[in-house]
Design a protein around this motif. Structure first.
Motif, PDB file in Angstrom:
ATOM      1  N   ASN A  99      -3.954   9.450 -11.665  1.00  8.70           N
ATOM      2  CA  ASN A  99      -5.203   8.998 -11.074  1.00  8.70           C
ATOM      3  C   ASN A  99      -4.989   7.663 -10.365  1.00  8.70           C
ATOM      4  OD1 ASN A  99      -6.296  11.200 -12.372  1.00  8.70           O
ATOM      5  ND2 ASN A  99      -7.390  10.015 -13.921  1.00  8.70           N
ATOM      6  N   ASP A 100      -5.712   7.439  -9.288  1.00  2.70           N
ATOM      7  CA  ASP A 100      -5.737   6.131  -8.615  1.00  2.70           C
ATOM      8  C   ASP A 100      -4.338   5.677  -8.173  1.00  2.70           C
ATOM      9  OD1 ASP A 100      -8.373   6.298  -9.498  1.00  2.70           O
ATOM     10  OD2 ASP A 100      -8.030   4.987 -11.210  1.00  2.70           O
ATOM     11  N   ALA A 101      -3.559   6.593  -7.607  1.00  3.33           N
ATOM     12  CA  ALA A 101      -2.159   6.284  -7.288  1.00  3.33           C
ATOM     13  C   ALA A 101      -1.934   5.804  -5.863  1.00  3.33           C
ATOM     14  CB  ALA A 101      -1.289   7.514  -7.539  1.00  3.33           C
ATOM     15  N   PHE A 102      -2.805   6.190  -4.926  1.00  2.00           N
ATOM     16  CA  PHE A 102      -2.531   5.941  -3.505  1.00  2.00           C
ATOM     17  C   PHE A 102      -3.667   5.174  -2.838  1.00  2.00           C
ATOM     18  CE2 PHE A 102      -0.229   9.792  -4.662  1.00  2.00           C
ATOM     19  CZ  PHE A 102       1.054   9.500  -4.216  1.00  2.00           C
ATOM     20  N   ASP A 103      -3.268   4.315  -1.911  1.00  3.03           N
ATOM     21  CA  ASP A 103      -4.249   3.588  -1.105  1.00  3.03           C
ATOM     22  C   ASP A 103      -4.782   4.463   0.028  1.00  3.03           C
ATOM     23  OD1 ASP A 103      -3.927   0.550  -2.048  1.00  3.03           O
ATOM     24  OD2 ASP A 103      -1.944   1.484  -1.971  1.00  3.03           O
ATOM     25  N   SER A 116       0.829  -1.206   0.000  1.00  4.84           N
ATOM     26  CA  SER A 116       0.000   0.000   0.000  1.00  4.84           C
ATOM     27  C   SER A 116       0.865   1.257   0.000  1.00  4.84           C
ATOM     28  CB  SER A 116      -0.917   0.016   1.230  1.00  4.84           C
ATOM     29  OG  SER A 116      -1.782  -1.096   1.233  1.00  4.84           O
ATOM     30  N   LYS A 117       0.418   2.249  -0.747  1.00  2.00           N
ATOM     31  CA  LYS A 117       1.142   3.514  -0.844  1.00  2.00           C
ATOM     32  C   LYS A 117       0.352   4.614  -0.132  1.00  2.00           C
ATOM     33  CE  LYS A 117       3.414   2.438  -5.227  1.00  2.00           C
ATOM     34  NZ  LYS A 117       3.628   2.868  -6.632  1.00  2.00           N
ATOM     35  N   VAL A 118       1.079   5.443   0.633  1.00  2.00           N
ATOM     36  CA  VAL A 118       0.453   6.484   1.438  1.00  2.00           C
ATOM     37  C   VAL A 118       0.996   7.849   1.023  1.00  2.00           C
ATOM     38  CG1 VAL A 118       0.153   7.395   3.775  1.00  2.00           C
ATOM     39  CG2 VAL A 118       0.163   4.919   3.396  1.00  2.00           C
ATOM     40  N   LEU A 119       0.092   8.805   0.833  1.00  3.90           N
ATOM     41  CA  LEU A 119       0.448  10.203   0.599  1.00  3.90           C
ATOM     42  C   LEU A 119       0.012  11.011   1.820  1.00  3.90           C
ATOM     43  CD1 LEU A 119       1.190  12.745  -1.119  1.00  3.90           C
ATOM     44  CD2 LEU A 119      -1.141  12.623  -2.052  1.00  3.90           C
ATOM     45  N   SER A 131      -9.644  17.070  -5.435  1.00  5.47           N
ATOM     46  CA  SER A 131      -8.317  16.775  -5.975  1.00  5.47           C
ATOM     47  C   SER A 131      -7.712  15.554  -5.289  1.00  5.47           C
ATOM     48  CB  SER A 131      -7.408  17.998  -5.783  1.00  5.47           C
ATOM     49  OG  SER A 131      -6.087  17.728  -6.192  1.00  5.47           O
ATOM     50  N   VAL A 132      -7.901  15.466  -3.983  1.00  7.13           N
ATOM     51  CA  VAL A 132      -7.411  14.304  -3.236  1.00  7.13           C
ATOM     52  C   VAL A 132      -8.111  13.027  -3.715  1.00  7.13           C
ATOM     53  CG1 VAL A 132      -7.440  13.204  -0.960  1.00  7.13           C
ATOM     54  CG2 VAL A 132      -6.724  15.598  -1.183  1.00  7.13           C
ATOM     55  N   ARG A 133      -9.403  13.116  -3.948  1.00  7.62           N
ATOM     56  CA  ARG A 133     -10.150  11.943  -4.390  1.00  7.62           C
ATOM     57  C   ARG A 133      -9.586  11.382  -5.700  1.00  7.62           C
ATOM     58  NH1 ARG A 133     -14.205  10.273  -7.631  1.00  7.62           N
ATOM     59  NH2 ARG A 133     -15.713   8.774  -6.770  1.00  7.62           N
ATOM     60  N   ARG A 134      -9.168  12.250  -6.593  1.00 12.32           N
ATOM     61  CA  ARG A 134      -8.647  11.806  -7.893  1.00 12.32           C
ATOM     62  C   ARG A 134      -7.456  10.877  -7.733  1.00 12.32           C
ATOM     63  NH1 ARG A 134      -4.503  12.828 -11.017  1.00 12.32           N
ATOM     64  NH2 ARG A 134      -3.746  14.566  -9.729  1.00 12.32           N
ATOM     65  N   VAL A 135      -6.564  11.156  -6.792  1.00 12.40           N
ATOM     66  CA  VAL A 135      -5.333  10.363  -6.676  1.00 12.40           C
ATOM     67  C   VAL A 135      -5.503   9.127  -5.794  1.00 12.40           C
ATOM     68  CG1 VAL A 135      -3.887  12.372  -7.131  1.00 12.40           C
ATOM     69  CG2 VAL A 135      -4.351  11.707  -4.755  1.00 12.40           C
ATOM     70  N   LEU A 136      -6.674   8.987  -5.159  1.00 12.12           N
ATOM     71  CA  LEU A 136      -6.943   7.775  -4.396  1.00 12.12           C
ATOM     72  C   LEU A 136      -7.356   6.641  -5.330  1.00 12.12           C
ATOM     73  CD1 LEU A 136      -8.969   9.032  -1.297  1.00 12.12           C
ATOM     74  CD2 LEU A 136      -6.850   7.696  -1.214  1.00 12.12           C
TER      75      LEU A 136
END
Length: 209
Positions: A71-75, A9-12, A107-112
């Protein structure tokens, strides 16, 4: 919500200029991208080095309105006391609005990733006493927009699930050192269970994409 596997899992972490939240995730075994508006400095790298997690943490600058990630980069995306301070233009306080702060949440939602989780803690309006003390401490220059629970719900309305838990009445910013503040923190555990949510000054947030 599902249990995350730290190994995959990746965390931002946003707004983590001191590196503490990133340290917590790294100690749990996650690979973490530790960011703030200006890249966290050498002292943050030194903190992570002292705790033996430097290899799990990458530090970078990140503007929440212009996240330079696919898009969809982080768990997981996490932040603490970030949303209420956001302004579309930091030179113009009038851009620190609910609608502009909602843009940041979008914006946060996009990268989740689908099903990914946002975890956060944000400062609530609390009572008139809380706001009076804040204005007194900052001499009327808050530089922040304290949030209502209903505003947080609105900001996250594009997420598939949203939970918030208000907490704290006394806080831990009193003179007298750690002993006094420790007693206040202990008292807040009980007070948070019996006082109305609108009286409390912080909200813990969990939202799923």
């Amino acid at each position: 919500m599902q249990t995350l596997n730290p190994a995959s899992s990746k965390v931002l972490v946003l707004g983590d200029r001191d590196g503490g939240i990133s340290l917590w995730f790294a100690k749990l075994g996650f690979d973490v991208l530790c960011t703030s508006y200006r890249a966290p400095g050498a002292e943050v790298a030194s903190l992570h080095e002292r705790w033996g997690v430097r290899q799990r943490v990458t530090c970078a600058a990140a503007d929440v309105y212009k996240l330079d990630y696919p898009n969809d980069a982080f768990d997981v995306v996490a932040s603490k006391s970030v949303l209420g301070g956001l302004a579309l233009d930091y030179k113009d306080a009038s851009t620190r609005t609910l609608e502009n702060q909602k843009l940041a949440v979008t914006s946060v939602r996009r990268v989740l990733k689908p099903g990914g989780i946002y975890l956060g803690a944000e400062n609530l309006i609390g009572t008139g006493l809380h706001m009076w003390l804040r204005k007194k401490r900052t001499k009327g220059k808050l530089g922040w927009r304290y949030l209502a629970g209903s505003e947080l719900k609105y900001m996250f309305d594009s997420y598939s699930a949203f939970e918030q838990k208000p907490h704290g009445f006394l806080g831990t910013h009193w003179p007298g050192g750690s002993a006094v503040n420790g007693l206040c923190a202990a008292a807040d555990l009980g007070l948070s269970r019996i006082l109305p949510g609108g009286w409390l000054y912080i909200s813990f947030i969990r939202a799923r994409k």
